[in-house]
Design a protein around this motif. Structure first.
Motif, PDB file in Angstrom:
ATOM      1  N   SER A   1      -5.351  -0.200  -8.814  1.00 30.44           N
ATOM      2  CA  SER A   1      -5.809   0.397 -10.070  1.00 30.44           C
ATOM      3  C   SER A   1      -5.225   1.780 -10.277  1.00 30.44           C
ATOM      4  N   SER A   2      -5.105   2.567  -9.206  1.00 28.72           N
ATOM      5  CA  SER A   2      -4.517   3.898  -9.350  1.00 28.72           C
ATOM      6  C   SER A   2      -3.033   3.806  -9.691  1.00 28.72           C
TER       7      SER A   2
ATOM      8  N   ASP B   1       0.830  -1.210   0.000  1.00 29.98           N
ATOM      9  CA  ASP B   1       0.000   0.000   0.000  1.00 29.98           C
ATOM     10  C   ASP B   1       0.863   1.258   0.000  1.00 29.98           C
ATOM     11  N   VAL B   2       1.923   1.240   0.815  1.00 30.22           N
ATOM     12  CA  VAL B   2       2.836   2.391   0.854  1.00 30.22           C
ATOM     13  C   VAL B   2       3.476   2.616  -0.507  1.00 30.22           C
ATOM     14  N   LEU B   3       3.930   1.530  -1.139  1.00 31.13           N
ATOM     15  CA  LEU B   3       4.534   1.649  -2.465  1.00 31.13           C
ATOM     16  C   LEU B   3       3.533   2.162  -3.487  1.00 31.13           C
ATOM     17  N   SER B   4       2.301   1.690  -3.412  1.00 29.60           N
ATOM     18  CA  SER B   4       1.281   2.132  -4.370  1.00 29.60           C
ATOM     19  C   SER B   4       0.996   3.617  -4.216  1.00 29.60           C
ATOM     20  N   ARG B   5       0.846   4.072  -2.979  1.00 29.58           N
ATOM     21  CA  ARG B   5       0.570   5.502  -2.763  1.00 29.58           C
ATOM     22  C   ARG B   5       1.744   6.355  -3.234  1.00 29.58           C
ATOM     23  N   LYS B   6       2.965   5.946  -2.850  1.00 30.50           N
ATOM     24  CA  LYS B   6       4.137   6.738  -3.204  1.00 30.50           C
ATOM     25  C   LYS B   6       4.367   6.740  -4.713  1.00 30.50           C
ATOM     26  N   HIS B   7       4.232   5.561  -5.317  1.00 30.29           N
ATOM     27  CA  HIS B   7       4.503   5.449  -6.748  1.00 30.29           C
ATOM     28  C   HIS B   7       3.430   6.146  -7.569  1.00 30.29           C
TER      29      HIS B   7
ATOM     30  N   LYS C   1      -6.240  11.148 -15.127  1.00 29.00           N
ATOM     31  CA  LYS C   1      -7.528  11.431 -14.479  1.00 29.00           C
ATOM     32  C   LYS C   1      -8.126  10.167 -13.872  1.00 29.00           C
ATOM     33  N   LEU C   2      -7.961   9.041 -14.570  1.00 33.24           N
ATOM     34  CA  LEU C   2      -8.459   7.772 -14.022  1.00 33.24           C
ATOM     35  C   LEU C   2      -7.712   7.390 -12.755  1.00 33.24           C
ATOM     36  N   ALA C   3      -6.401   7.645 -12.724  1.00 32.97           N
ATOM     37  CA  ALA C   3      -5.624   7.353 -11.515  1.00 32.97           C
ATOM     38  C   ALA C   3      -6.083   8.216 -10.349  1.00 32.97           C
ATOM     39  N   GLN C   4      -6.353   9.489 -10.617  1.00 33.12           N
ATOM     40  CA  GLN C   4      -6.858  10.359  -9.550  1.00 33.12           C
ATOM     41  C   GLN C   4      -8.217   9.889  -9.053  1.00 33.12           C
TER      42      GLN C   4
END
Length: 603
Positions: A528-529, A466-472, A515-518
């Motif tokens: 998905s983000s 989760d940390v990697l996903s948010r940061k990346h 925009k989809l990632a946001q």
């Protein structure tokens, strides 16, 4: 008779009733012709009609780019940091009547104090819910609650008794299986207050999923410390990945290529094959140990794995014999010179092309002249892993054969045993985690205490992913915005730049993916983000580095005029001057003719 004859011979002395007096300088009796004027104007208009064809022949094709949408995305990312919804559910077991709303308020204040109310990109938009289970196993919880905790499932004195920490983590995953994650990831912290007289040591464990538990006796008397530890484990561990903010590796140093691809290249180096030759069964290790890691990181990077065996690969640094350790040692000061770039031909990957990133993981087998070879740390202790990492490059492990004595003159051919190979891969996974910014130690220490962190067979726990996903995701969107902004400014500054339809489509798809990632991030879709942001960054990089943009035909209108004017300007100048001169002559001749007509009428 003589008077009449003289009048007939002198026509200029006619009477007023006869024809008017004719001046050839100011009058003409015939109407001027249009033939010369038509010829010159026809030639002029033929030149003028060719100008559109000339302009079309030198026109540069430019696909329309959405400049407004690019500026809007850049402004939005700068002004509104991307926040992910995160839910913390704290369960207090074995506490007397405590107000859950008060606990939630104090935990929220502790979280705000630790984060300093900063809204950095990639951080959490936290919502806290609390459940208090008293001594009679009656529960009270805050409203609304993000998790429908089944009251009484967690027993005060039976929690974790006779179970390993991995089994406790699995049991907590079953307890909170009914919790909804519709508004983001849900993290749980269970605080169990045992009866007095038990072990006074507080045990704090962070599981490999999204659960943590704190167990101890007389915790109610240390109420403030317990609330602080709940806030700390959420912020310092679940949000920051167990690293302090100043120690965390930023997104630009994450080992992932701009196209979202990452190649893990494993190399076995035989320093001197005259002494011995070692091989490995890497395929089995790839399928059993590396495949789960690459699958877990799939939303963040498209990871490929390859291996090779090289020979005659001596190191660049020197080692010395240590009589006390009875081995050759090399020190940390020798690490910058250990990798021999002249002899180690590692960059032979066919899977990495373009902007893909390659991480090198090297197993170095020393020669018989320096075996065994160990890494000595600055404090004089021998390294347990006997390896080191180089940020953004990879890692190296020195593997010593069990028998460093040559049996014969001919080199022996051996295969690294599966047990040794598993240990090597485990060290590599620890180095891989460090390259992504996580600690290799399975413990997190702070002023309030220490937390045991359970390792995962995937290399990364769920909360670490989760940390990697948010940061990346955050870094990819910022990089996408920066790249598209640079492309927009470049295109607008060069009006003669060729912009193909392919570039325009890549820009549009990049904006759509961003925009989809946001949108997915706002809904709590971490995987998905991350995938959408990776695609947005890759498309933006492809558009910016498109081969057609590197063309040399970016000349200005002044340059175009300077090239074509020697061919057309001299002829066009003569034609225009001739047309103007003929038009002027025609007007003069027509004025003479009109003057003669006027004189004739008045006569």
């Amino acid at each position: 008779m003589e008077e009449e004859t003289s009048d007939r011979l002198n026509p200029t002395t006619s009477t007023p009733a006869t024809t008017p007096e004719f001046d050839p300088k100011t009058m003409r009796s015939s109407k001027p012709g249009l033939k010369r004027l038509l010829i010159t104007t026809t030639v002029l208009f033929s030149f003028l009609s060719g100008l559109p064809f000339l302009w079309k022949s030198v026109e540069i094709y430019r696909s329309q780019l959405p400049f407004h949408d690019i500026d809007s995305l850049s402004d939005q990312i700068k002004s509104t940091p991307l926040l992910f919804p995160c839910t913390l559910h704290a369960v207090f077991v074995g506490f007397r009547s405590k107000d859950p709303d008060r606990l939630r308020s104090e935990i929220q204040d502790g979280i705000n104090q630790l984060t300093q109310k900063s809204s950095q990109c990639g951080s959490c938009n936290v919502s806290v819910s609390v459940t208090v289970q008293n001594l009679d196993e009656h529960c009270s919880e805050t409203r609304p609650s993000a998790c429908s905790y089944r009251c009484g499932v967690i027993k005060r004195d039976a929690f974790g008794v006779g179970l390993e920490d991995d089994e406790v983590d699995e049991s907590l995953d079953e307890v909170f299986s009914g919790c909804s994650e519709g508004s983001g990831k849900m993290y749980s912290v269970v605080v169990v207050n045992r009866e007095k007289g038990g072990d006074e040591v507080v045990k704090a464990v962070v599981g490999k999923r999204r659960h943590a538990w704190i167990v101890g006796s007389e915790l109610e008397e240390r109420y403030g410390e317990v609330v602080g530890r709940v806030s700390e484990v959420f912020v310092k561990v679940f949000m920051n990945g167990g690293r302090e903010e100043e120690d965390s590796i930023r997104g630009e140093f994450m080992p992932v290529g701009s196209d979202g691809r990452l190649v893990l290249s494993f190399s076995l180096l035989n320093s001197n094959p005259r002494d011995w030759v070692y091989d490995w069964d890497f395929k089995r290790i790839d399928e059993s140990l590396l495949a789960p890691v690459t699958k877990a990181l799939a939303p963040i990077a498209d990871i490929g794995v390859e291996s090779q065996v090289l020979y005659h690969t001596p190191k660049s640094s020197f080692s010395s014999w240590d009589e006390k350790l009875q081995s050759y040692v090399f020190r940390t000061s020798d690490l910058p010179f250990f990798v021999n770039s002249n002899e180690w031909h590692l960059d032979t990957s066919a899977g990495a092309s373009g902007r893909s990133k390659i991480l090198q993981f090297v197993v170095y087998v020393p020669s018989g002249k320096e075996c065994p070879l160990h890494l000595q740390l600055p404090n004089g202790v021998i390294s347990k892993t006997n390896g080191f990492i180089s940020p953004m490059w990879g890692g190296v492990i020195v593997w010593n054969p069990r028998n460093c004595v040559k049996d014969s003159e001919s080199p022996s051919r051996n295969v690294i045993s599966p047990q040794d190979l598993e240990k090597i891969v485990e060290v590599f996974l620890g180095q891989f985690r460090q390259l992504f910014g996580f600690k290799s130690e399975a413990i997190y220490s702070s002023e309030l205490g220490s937390y045991k962190i359970l390792p995962s067979e995937k290399g990364f726990t769920e909360w670490e992913l989760d940390v990697l996903s948010r940061k990346h995701t955050c870094f990819n969107l910022q990089s996408c915005s920066t790249t598209l902004g640079s492309l927009s400014r470049l295109v607008q500054s060069l009006p003669r730049m060729i912009i193909k339809d392919e570039i325009g489509e890549q820009v549009k798809y990049s904006l759509k993916a961003a925009k989809l990632a946001q949108y997915n991030a706002s809904l709590g879709g971490y995987s998905s983000s991350a995938s959408s942001s990776r695609e947005a960054r890759s498309l933006a990089e492809n558009a910016f580095f498109h081969p057609s943009i590197m063309s040399v035909s970016y000349f200005s209108y002044e340059h175009c005029f300077a090239v074509y004017s020697p061919f057309f300007l001299p002829v066009a100048g003569h034609v225009v001057l001739a047309a103007l001169r003929e038009w002027k002559r025609y007007k003069q001749e027509k004025a003479k003719y009109l003057t003669w007509l006027t004189r004739k009428k008045t006569a």
